[in-house]
Write an enzyme that holds these catalytic residues in place. Structure first.
Site, PDB file in Angstrom:
ATOM      1  N   TYR A 235      33.914 -39.239  27.388  1.00  0.00           N
ATOM      2  CA  TYR A 235      34.635 -40.470  27.727  1.00  0.00           C
ATOM      3  C   TYR A 235      36.056 -40.143  28.193  1.00  0.00           C
ATOM      4  CZ  TYR A 235      36.234 -45.329  27.216  1.00  0.00           C
ATOM      5  OH  TYR A 235      36.736 -46.582  27.446  1.00  0.00           O
TER       6      TYR A 235
ATOM      7  N   LYS B 164      37.600 -40.889  31.888  1.00  0.00           N
ATOM      8  CA  LYS B 164      38.743 -41.771  32.102  1.00  0.00           C
ATOM      9  C   LYS B 164      39.914 -41.006  32.743  1.00  0.00           C
ATOM     10  CE  LYS B 164      36.905 -45.631  30.723  1.00  0.00           C
ATOM     11  NZ  LYS B 164      36.621 -46.696  31.714  1.00  0.00           N
TER      12      LYS B 164
END
Lengths: 252, 256
Positions: A151, A155
């Site tokens: 993640y 991002k």
């Protein structure tokens, strides 16, 4: 300030969570909104709930044809597209080397490639100058966090895509920015609470209170997105704007 | 629509002209009662006289006594303080190896010490008034080396660090502290030193503007900085604390 009267917006992942709050605030500020979501039924329910200026379309952000269709639907319904919000995203919360190759690839496909495809599709319709793109990154894109390996990487990818796209598109007068929230009260955070609590050994809410004062609200994220979507932020492009209650500012 | 800062009392230092003046005007337009503070009392009064509901209080932000007095007078006159904008600052190009300590202190005493004093004495008044926001006017020069303004850049990096610590220490007491990081803005401070930069860097005349165009597309305007300062002072940014808010036309986004 931040009025969006007459603006036409497309919000991916708009059926729930942050995307829904963004759509709701945009409507409140005078915009028309196309909600694009892989959950078509959910998107329609949300669109009905938000009123006449909102429409819904099914959209899988890993498919360029879906994003192109969503952009076209926005233009067909509202007469144009002024604001693209690439918000759709998923999480995998587990130790990095317990994540499978399939999980890693799927997350990158949705969170990174989805933003690339979303920006590309929108650029065909956004006015030059004046078009705006807001990408949903995360504080996880600016710093590492255990259990959030893929993640965080995805991002960070969104932040970097935002920077490069902003600089490359600057001569067209299209602005592109990223928003970086910490933990916000959404279904995603509800899902990861027990996992973090178990692995870190501290109740999630205590951890959040310690690090960021409290959990943020989707409405607070929506305010930041609305600011970046409005002419009030006319000199902002290529930025990554944090809302985290002070988490990143603190050493301890 | 009601203003975003209705009922709030705000102090803006260095507000007689430039970015500070634009912030004072924007805050007043959003319903705030603004104290226009500046070391130049005449200009502060002149600026305040053109802003609805604003008043002027002279203050040299290098003076602990004067900053204390600025806050005390504001609270006495307006019954409280919700917003503090330490904006006063100076900048001028001087090569690092030609910079004497006096020059270093001339800039850092205003640009860094002044911000400390505004936080030190402004925050207690904000806490006593039920909470609010401090909006530090920083600069993208806080984030990267900038030739000829070592003192200015270092002071701004210091302001960013102060922003972070103040944000964390004051969070529980209802004070949010954020920093605005503008790129090059069309102000007298910038336009008056373009020629000096060009001479000292060996640039042909006019190249400064070309560098700005290449790095940030164009100069920003004081109004654009003011709109960010409004956002950060208002409840619309209620979950942002201790963060840098860059507006630079994409300058920092690119390595090249």
């Amino acid at each position: 300030m931040a009025e969006l009267e007459g603006k036409r917006a497309l919000v991916t992942g708009g059926a729930q969570g942050l995307g829904k709050a963004i759509a709701a605030l945009f409507v409140e500020r005078g915009a028309k909104v196309m909600i694009a979501d892989i959950d078509e039924a959910g998107a329609k329910v949300t669109a009905d709930e938000l009123g006449e200026s909102v429409r819904a379309i099914r959209c899988d952000v890993t498919q360029s044809s879906d994003l192109e269709a969503a952009v076209q639907a926005t233009v067909d319904n509202f007469g144009g597209l002024d604001i693209m919000v690439n918000n759709a995203g998923i999480e995998v919360v587990k130790p990095l080397f317990h994540q499978t190759e399939e999980e890693f690839s799927r997350l990158m496909d949705i969170n990174v490639k989805g933003v690339f495809l979303g920006m590309r599709a929108a650029l065909a319709a956004l006015p030059q100058p004046g078009g705006v793109i807001v990408n949903m990154a995360s504080l996880a894109g600016l710093g590492g966090a255990p259990l959030f390996g893929s993640y965080c990487a995805s991002k960070a990818g969104v932040v970097q895509l935002t920077r490069v796209a902003a600089v490359e598109m600057r001569p067209t007068g299209i602005r592109i920015n990223a928003v970086c929230p910490a933990f916000i009260a959404t279904a995603m955070v509800d899902r990861l609470k027990p996992i973090v609590t178990e692995v870190v050994g501290v109740p999630f809410d205590d951890l959040a209170a310690l690090k960021q004062g409290r959990i943020g609200t989707p409405e607070e994220v929506a305010e930041m997105v609305a600011f970046l979507a409005s002419d009030d932020s006319s000199f902002c492009t290529g930025g990554a704007y944090v809302l985290d209650g002070g988490l990143q500012a603190a050493m301890l | 629509m009601a203003g975003l800062l209705e009922g709030k009392v705000a102090i803006v230092t260095g507000a007689a002209k430039g970015i500070g003046k634009a912030i004072a005007e924007a805050y007043a337009a959003q319903g705030a009662t603004v104290v226009v503070s500046d070391i130049d009392e005449g200009m502060a009064k002149e600026t305040a006289s053109r802003i609805p509901g604003a008043s002027a209080i002279a203050c040299d932000v290098r003076s602990e006594e004067q900053v204390k007095s600025l806050v005390d007078q504001t609270v006495a006159q307006h019954g409280g303080l919700q917003i503090m904008v330490p904006n006063a600052g100076i900048g001028r190009p001087v090569p690092l190896l030609g910079m004497d300590y006096e020059e270093w202190r001339a800039v850092t005493s205003i640009n860094l010490d002044g911000v400390f004093l505004c936080i030190r004495y402004g925050a207690p008044a904000i806490i006593a008034s039920g909470g609010g926001a401090i909006v530090n006017i920083c600069s993208i020069t806080a984030q990267a080396g900038t030739p000829l303004i070592a003192h200015y850049s270092a002071a701004k990096a210091g302001v960013m660090s102060l922003t972070q610590t103040a944000a964390v220490e004051l969070r529980a007491q209802g004070v949010r502290v954020n920093a605005v990081l503008p790129g090059f803005i069309e102000t007298e401070m910038v336009t008056s030193v373009k020629g000096d930069f060009e001479r000292m860097l060996g640039f042909p005349e006019g190249q400064f503007d070309q560098v700005i165009a290449m790095k940030q597309g164009r100069y920003g305007t004081t109004e654009e900085v003011a709109k960010m300062a409004v956002f950060l002072a208002s409840d619309r940014s209620s979950f942002s604390n201790g963060s840098p808010f860059v507006l630079d036309g994409g300058c920092r986004a690119s390595l090249l």
